[in-house]
Design a protein around this motif. Structure first.
Motif, PDB file in Angstrom:
ATOM      1  N   LEU A 170       0.924  -1.231  -0.197  1.00 45.58           N
ATOM      2  CA  LEU A 170      -0.165   0.047  -0.054  1.00 45.58           C
ATOM      3  C   LEU A 170       0.927   1.259  -0.168  1.00 45.58           C
ATOM      4  CD1 LEU A 170      -2.724   1.311   0.043  1.00 45.58           C
ATOM      5  CD2 LEU A 170      -2.733   1.073   2.458  1.00 45.58           C
ATOM      6  N   THR A 171       1.971   1.209   0.830  1.00 44.41           N
ATOM      7  CA  THR A 171       2.692   2.384   0.909  1.00 44.41           C
ATOM      8  C   THR A 171       3.396   2.723  -0.726  1.00 44.41           C
ATOM      9  OG1 THR A 171       3.046   2.194   3.194  1.00 44.41           O
ATOM     10  CG2 THR A 171       5.087   3.324   1.972  1.00 44.41           C
ATOM     11  N   ALA A 172       3.925   1.603  -1.150  1.00 41.08           N
ATOM     12  CA  ALA A 172       4.645   1.740  -2.356  1.00 41.08           C
ATOM     13  C   ALA A 172       3.681   2.020  -3.659  1.00 41.08           C
ATOM     14  CB  ALA A 172       5.176   0.387  -3.012  1.00 41.08           C
ATOM     15  N   VAL A 173       2.334   1.695  -3.505  1.00 39.70           N
ATOM     16  CA  VAL A 173       1.466   2.096  -4.464  1.00 39.70           C
ATOM     17  C   VAL A 173       1.080   3.598  -4.312  1.00 39.70           C
ATOM     18  CG1 VAL A 173      -0.849   1.709  -4.988  1.00 39.70           C
ATOM     19  CG2 VAL A 173       0.402  -0.427  -5.033  1.00 39.70           C
ATOM     20  N   ASN A 174       0.991   3.787  -2.977  1.00 42.44           N
ATOM     21  CA  ASN A 174       0.738   5.442  -2.889  1.00 42.44           C
ATOM     22  C   ASN A 174       1.720   6.134  -3.312  1.00 42.44           C
ATOM     23  OD1 ASN A 174      -2.061   5.283  -2.135  1.00 42.44           O
ATOM     24  ND2 ASN A 174      -1.562   4.910   0.155  1.00 42.44           N
ATOM     25  N   GLY A 175       2.970   5.807  -3.110  1.00 46.51           N
ATOM     26  CA  GLY A 175       4.053   6.328  -3.752  1.00 46.51           C
ATOM     27  C   GLY A 175       4.183   6.672  -4.973  1.00 46.51           C
ATOM     28  N   ALA A 176       3.653   5.589  -5.887  1.00 50.27           N
ATOM     29  CA  ALA A 176       3.421   5.711  -7.258  1.00 50.27           C
ATOM     30  C   ALA A 176       2.185   6.629  -7.788  1.00 50.27           C
ATOM     31  CB  ALA A 176       3.131   4.324  -7.859  1.00 50.27           C
ATOM     32  N   ARG A 177       1.436   6.612  -6.948  1.00 52.34           N
ATOM     33  CA  ARG A 177       0.100   7.520  -7.537  1.00 52.34           C
ATOM     34  C   ARG A 177       0.841   8.965  -7.099  1.00 52.34           C
ATOM     35  NH1 ARG A 177      -4.956   5.183  -7.473  1.00 52.34           N
ATOM     36  NH2 ARG A 177      -5.960   6.940  -6.291  1.00 52.34           N
ATOM     37  N   VAL A 179      -1.528  11.435  -8.221  1.00 52.05           N
ATOM     38  CA  VAL A 179      -2.887  11.081  -7.742  1.00 52.05           C
ATOM     39  C   VAL A 179      -2.883  10.821  -6.106  1.00 52.05           C
ATOM     40  CG1 VAL A 179      -4.467   9.152  -8.017  1.00 52.05           C
ATOM     41  CG2 VAL A 179      -2.961   9.911 -10.256  1.00 52.05           C
ATOM     42  N   ALA A 180      -4.083  11.053  -5.772  1.00 51.61           N
ATOM     43  CA  ALA A 180      -4.280  11.188  -4.235  1.00 51.61           C
ATOM     44  C   ALA A 180      -4.287   9.740  -3.621  1.00 51.61           C
ATOM     45  CB  ALA A 180      -5.834  11.398  -3.900  1.00 51.61           C
ATOM     46  N   PRO A 181      -3.523   9.543  -2.621  1.00 49.19           N
ATOM     47  CA  PRO A 181      -3.397   8.107  -1.865  1.00 49.19           C
ATOM     48  C   PRO A 181      -4.735   7.395  -1.611  1.00 49.19           C
ATOM     49  CG  PRO A 181      -3.292   9.821  -0.256  1.00 49.19           C
ATOM     50  CD  PRO A 181      -3.414  10.550  -1.654  1.00 49.19           C
ATOM     51  N   LEU A 182      -4.441   6.085  -1.689  1.00 48.40           N
ATOM     52  CA  LEU A 182      -5.595   5.168  -1.560  1.00 48.40           C
ATOM     53  C   LEU A 182      -5.609   5.103   0.011  1.00 48.40           C
ATOM     54  CD1 LEU A 182      -4.621   2.604  -4.157  1.00 48.40           C
ATOM     55  CD2 LEU A 182      -6.865   3.962  -4.327  1.00 48.40           C
ATOM     56  N   SER A 183      -6.698   4.819   0.664  1.00 47.62           N
ATOM     57  CA  SER A 183      -6.758   4.223   1.995  1.00 47.62           C
ATOM     58  C   SER A 183      -7.278   2.689   1.968  1.00 47.62           C
ATOM     59  CB  SER A 183      -8.065   5.361   2.506  1.00 47.62           C
ATOM     60  OG  SER A 183      -9.441   5.027   2.060  1.00 47.62           O
ATOM     61  N   ALA A 184      -6.835   2.244   3.199  1.00 46.46           N
ATOM     62  CA  ALA A 184      -6.964   0.975   3.179  1.00 46.46           C
ATOM     63  C   ALA A 184      -8.383   0.517   3.631  1.00 46.46           C
ATOM     64  CB  ALA A 184      -6.259   0.336   4.422  1.00 46.46           C
ATOM     65  N   ASN A 185      -9.311  -0.527   3.235  1.00 43.65           N
ATOM     66  CA  ASN A 185     -10.406  -0.892   3.190  1.00 43.65           C
ATOM     67  C   ASN A 185     -10.359  -2.351   3.772  1.00 43.65           C
ATOM     68  OD1 ASN A 185     -13.060  -2.460   2.321  1.00 43.65           O
ATOM     69  ND2 ASN A 185     -13.381  -0.441   1.803  1.00 43.65           N
ATOM     70  N   VAL A 223      -3.007  -9.839  -4.435  1.00 42.82           N
ATOM     71  CA  VAL A 223      -4.028  -9.443  -5.022  1.00 42.82           C
ATOM     72  C   VAL A 223      -4.487  -8.224  -4.436  1.00 42.82           C
ATOM     73  CG1 VAL A 223      -6.440  -9.944  -5.330  1.00 42.82           C
ATOM     74  CG2 VAL A 223      -5.069 -11.841  -5.335  1.00 42.82           C
ATOM     75  N   GLN A 224      -4.340  -7.054  -5.288  1.00 49.00           N
ATOM     76  CA  GLN A 224      -4.749  -5.702  -4.803  1.00 49.00           C
ATOM     77  C   GLN A 224      -6.107  -5.405  -5.340  1.00 49.00           C
ATOM     78  OE1 GLN A 224      -2.104  -2.455  -5.474  1.00 49.00           O
ATOM     79  NE2 GLN A 224      -3.207  -1.234  -3.678  1.00 49.00           N
ATOM     80  N   ASP A 225      -7.066  -5.272  -4.703  1.00 49.31           N
ATOM     81  CA  ASP A 225      -8.602  -4.590  -5.120  1.00 49.31           C
ATOM     82  C   ASP A 225      -8.576  -3.315  -4.915  1.00 49.31           C
ATOM     83  OD1 ASP A 225      -9.309  -7.346  -5.735  1.00 49.31           O
ATOM     84  OD2 ASP A 225     -10.382  -7.672  -4.041  1.00 49.31           O
ATOM     85  N   PHE A 226      -9.505  -2.667  -5.662  1.00 45.82           N
ATOM     86  CA  PHE A 226      -9.459  -1.067  -5.466  1.00 45.82           C
ATOM     87  C   PHE A 226     -10.998  -0.709  -5.961  1.00 45.82           C
ATOM     88  CE2 PHE A 226      -5.361  -2.135  -7.744  1.00 45.82           C
ATOM     89  CZ  PHE A 226      -4.574  -1.128  -7.365  1.00 45.82           C
ATOM     90  N   ILE A 227     -11.555   0.342  -4.982  1.00 40.15           N
ATOM     91  CA  ILE A 227     -13.164   0.620  -5.350  1.00 40.15           C
ATOM     92  C   ILE A 227     -13.062   2.242  -5.399  1.00 40.15           C
ATOM     93  CG2 ILE A 227     -14.056  -1.285  -4.429  1.00 40.15           C
ATOM     94  CD1 ILE A 227     -14.660   0.263  -1.829  1.00 40.15           C
TER      95      ILE A 227
END
Length: 184
Positions: free
Chosen positions: A57-64, A69-75, A178-182
């Motif tokens: 999640l940290t790495a993906v938010n860095g790429a975003r 692009v705004a960071p993702l929050s964990a769900n 697996v990374q799911d996004f909503i």
């Protein structure tokens, strides 16, 4: 009378044309995918969030952030869905966004939240990772793989997604991610 015959012939031809267009041409009818439950043995084996999923999640938010692009929050529901799918792929020896019954990320989300109406997407990676590998190293490998693939990169950087869940499952040295996004 001849005009009537011609009109009747034209009408008949049109009816036959539209009837042919409406036929399924031998294709099977659409199948309704089960959204009442997740695969039971995979759901039982699904693991909760851990240091590797947090590092992803940290790495993906860095790429975003690098893409503006705004960071993702964990769900938690997405994490459970992703972890169940990772465990299902390991247990039943397949890799893909849909399980053998056709259940994909959207259907898994609907099992967990029947009122869900947003968009769902998913990235998958299978890495050969020694058990002693550091979480940041694993996250870097997954991110590199996803950024190489145009479809996965598009999902990862999409501003339409605001929440995510990362699930993991191991089979020997293979790590199924697996990374799911909503989105709203």
């Amino acid at each position: 009378m001849t005009k009537r015959v011609v009109n009747l012939a034209v009408l008949s031809a049109m009816l036959l044309f539209f009837a042919a267009c409406a036929s399924n041409n031998g294709s099977p009818p659409p199948v309704r995918v089960d959204t009442s439950h997740l695969p039971a043995t995979a759901e039982a084996a699904a693991q909760s969030s851990d240091p590797v999923s947090d590092a992803i999640l940290t790495a993906v938010n860095g790429a975003r952030a690098s893409a503006g692009v705004a960071p993702l929050s964990a769900n938690g529901q997405l994490q459970h869905s992703a972890a169940t799918h990772a465990a299902d792929m390991v247990q039943r020896n397949f890799v893909g966004n849909f399980n053998p019954e056709g259940q994909g990320a959207t259907e898994r989300m609907l099992v967990l939240n029947p009122d869900f109406k947003g968009g769902v997407d998913e990235n998958i990676a299978v890495l050969d990772v020694p058990a002693a590998a550091e979480p940041a190293q694993i996250a870097g490998q997954a991110l590199k793989l996803w950024l190489k693939n145009p479809d996965q990169r598009k999902v990862l950087r999409s501003p339409n997604y605001t929440q995510t869940g990362v699930g993991l499952a191991r089979k020997g040295t293979e790590l199924y991610i697996v990374q799911d996004f909503i989105g709203p």
